[in-house]
Design a protein around this motif. Sequence first.
Motif, PDB file in Angstrom:
ATOM      1  N   LEU A 181      56.219  43.181  43.829  1.00  0.00           N
ATOM      2  CA  LEU A 181      54.878  42.986  43.864  1.00  0.00           C
ATOM      3  C   LEU A 181      54.267  43.945  42.389  1.00  0.00           C
ATOM      4  O   LEU A 181      55.414  44.708  42.431  1.00  0.00           O
ATOM      5  CB  LEU A 181      54.731  44.285  44.472  1.00  0.00           C
ATOM      6  CG  LEU A 181      55.125  43.768  46.607  1.00  0.00           C
ATOM      7  CD1 LEU A 181      56.095  43.608  46.866  1.00  0.00           C
ATOM      8  CD2 LEU A 181      54.020  44.789  47.309  1.00  0.00           C
ATOM      9  N   ARG A 182      53.379  43.612  42.319  1.00  0.00           N
ATOM     10  CA  ARG A 182      53.484  44.400  40.679  1.00  0.00           C
ATOM     11  C   ARG A 182      51.288  44.503  40.726  1.00  0.00           C
ATOM     12  O   ARG A 182      50.727  44.923  41.640  1.00  0.00           O
ATOM     13  CB  ARG A 182      52.533  42.963  39.763  1.00  0.00           C
ATOM     14  CG  ARG A 182      52.527  43.112  38.474  1.00  0.00           C
ATOM     15  CD  ARG A 182      52.731  42.433  37.024  1.00  0.00           C
ATOM     16  NE  ARG A 182      52.328  42.780  36.089  1.00  0.00           N
ATOM     17  CZ  ARG A 182      53.300  43.430  35.170  1.00  0.00           C
ATOM     18  NH1 ARG A 182      54.726  42.958  35.061  1.00  0.00           N
ATOM     19  NH2 ARG A 182      52.870  43.297  33.554  1.00  0.00           N
ATOM     20  N   CYS A 183      51.469  45.917  40.455  1.00  0.00           N
ATOM     21  CA  CYS A 183      49.809  46.155  40.240  1.00  0.00           C
ATOM     22  C   CYS A 183      49.947  46.941  38.562  1.00  0.00           C
ATOM     23  O   CYS A 183      50.547  47.426  37.657  1.00  0.00           O
ATOM     24  CB  CYS A 183      49.768  47.934  40.752  1.00  0.00           C
ATOM     25  SG  CYS A 183      49.570  47.903  42.774  1.00  0.00           S
ATOM     26  N   ASN A 184      48.053  45.525  38.474  1.00  0.00           N
ATOM     27  CA  ASN A 184      47.759  45.764  36.517  1.00  0.00           C
ATOM     28  C   ASN A 184      47.100  46.941  36.389  1.00  0.00           C
ATOM     29  O   ASN A 184      46.168  46.701  38.180  1.00  0.00           O
ATOM     30  CB  ASN A 184      48.025  44.421  36.087  1.00  0.00           C
ATOM     31  CG  ASN A 184      48.651  43.408  36.108  1.00  0.00           C
ATOM     32  OD1 ASN A 184      50.119  44.264  36.113  1.00  0.00           O
ATOM     33  ND2 ASN A 184      48.365  42.553  36.314  1.00  0.00           N
ATOM     34  N   PHE A 185      46.734  47.337  36.052  1.00  0.00           N
ATOM     35  CA  PHE A 185      45.394  48.195  35.909  1.00  0.00           C
ATOM     36  C   PHE A 185      45.136  48.540  34.740  1.00  0.00           C
ATOM     37  O   PHE A 185      45.109  48.041  33.477  1.00  0.00           O
ATOM     38  CB  PHE A 185      45.984  49.850  36.025  1.00  0.00           C
ATOM     39  CG  PHE A 185      46.905  49.993  36.105  1.00  0.00           C
ATOM     40  CD1 PHE A 185      48.491  50.191  35.945  1.00  0.00           C
ATOM     41  CD2 PHE A 185      47.316  50.105  37.523  1.00  0.00           C
ATOM     42  CE1 PHE A 185      49.287  51.025  37.064  1.00  0.00           C
ATOM     43  CE2 PHE A 185      48.189  50.763  38.373  1.00  0.00           C
ATOM     44  CZ  PHE A 185      49.263  50.852  38.158  1.00  0.00           C
ATOM     45  N   THR A 186      43.155  48.437  34.385  1.00  0.00           N
ATOM     46  CA  THR A 186      42.500  48.210  33.598  1.00  0.00           C
ATOM     47  C   THR A 186      42.521  49.093  32.390  1.00  0.00           C
ATOM     48  O   THR A 186      41.818  49.090  31.514  1.00  0.00           O
ATOM     49  CB  THR A 186      41.294  47.992  34.007  1.00  0.00           C
ATOM     50  OG1 THR A 186      41.065  48.674  34.707  1.00  0.00           O
ATOM     51  CG2 THR A 186      41.009  46.730  35.033  1.00  0.00           C
ATOM     52  N   THR A 187      42.397  50.576  32.808  1.00  0.00           N
ATOM     53  CA  THR A 187      42.918  51.567  32.133  1.00  0.00           C
ATOM     54  C   THR A 187      44.313  51.832  32.256  1.00  0.00           C
ATOM     55  O   THR A 187      44.840  52.354  32.839  1.00  0.00           O
ATOM     56  CB  THR A 187      41.896  52.395  32.362  1.00  0.00           C
ATOM     57  OG1 THR A 187      42.083  53.245  30.991  1.00  0.00           O
ATOM     58  CG2 THR A 187      41.525  53.387  33.666  1.00  0.00           C
TER      59      THR A 187
END
Lengths: 113, 108
Positions: free
Chosen positions: B21-27
């Motif tokens: 699973l992956r989480c990308n962050f905008t900051t």
Amino acid sequence: NAGVIQTPRHKVTGKGQEATLWCEPISGHSAVFWYRQTIVQGLEFLTYFRNQAPIDDSGMPKERFSAQMPNQSHSTLKIQSTQPQDSAVYLCASSTGGQDTQYFGPGTRLLVL
Amino acid sequence: GDQVEQSPSALSLHEGTGSALRCNFTTTMRAVQWFRKNSRGSLINLFYLASGTKENGRLKSAFDSKERYSTLHIRDAQLEDSGTYFCAAETGGYKVVFGSGTRLLVSP
């Protein structure tokens, strides 16, 4: 260690009634957080206390919602004049500090008819 | 505002297989926490990372603040791993921003 305790687990209210949700943080934890989870918005931050003092309530709806922490062993989230859109799972979490691992309670499922 | 993009939204695995699973962050986020929501609706802490990787049994998580992502790897999936997994990122203060969740179903 019983973990974070939230009561009641389920609450059904009629539109316009008041609902009070309770949270007992883990003993020794100085930070308490309230979140709301809905299908539409997912998990949302509501408010945060540190050493019983309100630090940030920027996530709280401006009207009808209030939170208090009268002592280190419990916090309450009060919703006045409940509306159907308030239906959600309300989660409380505590941590040893504002920037440490948060431990979540089981949540209170609120249904406003 | 600060956002967390979690993927996939749903995942089906056979017992014994694995995935990530992956989480990308905008900051840039200060730390990330991974949870599993069990059948009773409780959020169970899995990992808390300020950097690097952590491993616990069949689960392994990594967090790269500079590259703005975190992953949760599951190997040798078991039926009891089924549930919804959330990542939650600390924004630099104390606020936590949650991903939308990944619904994992492990089948025989």
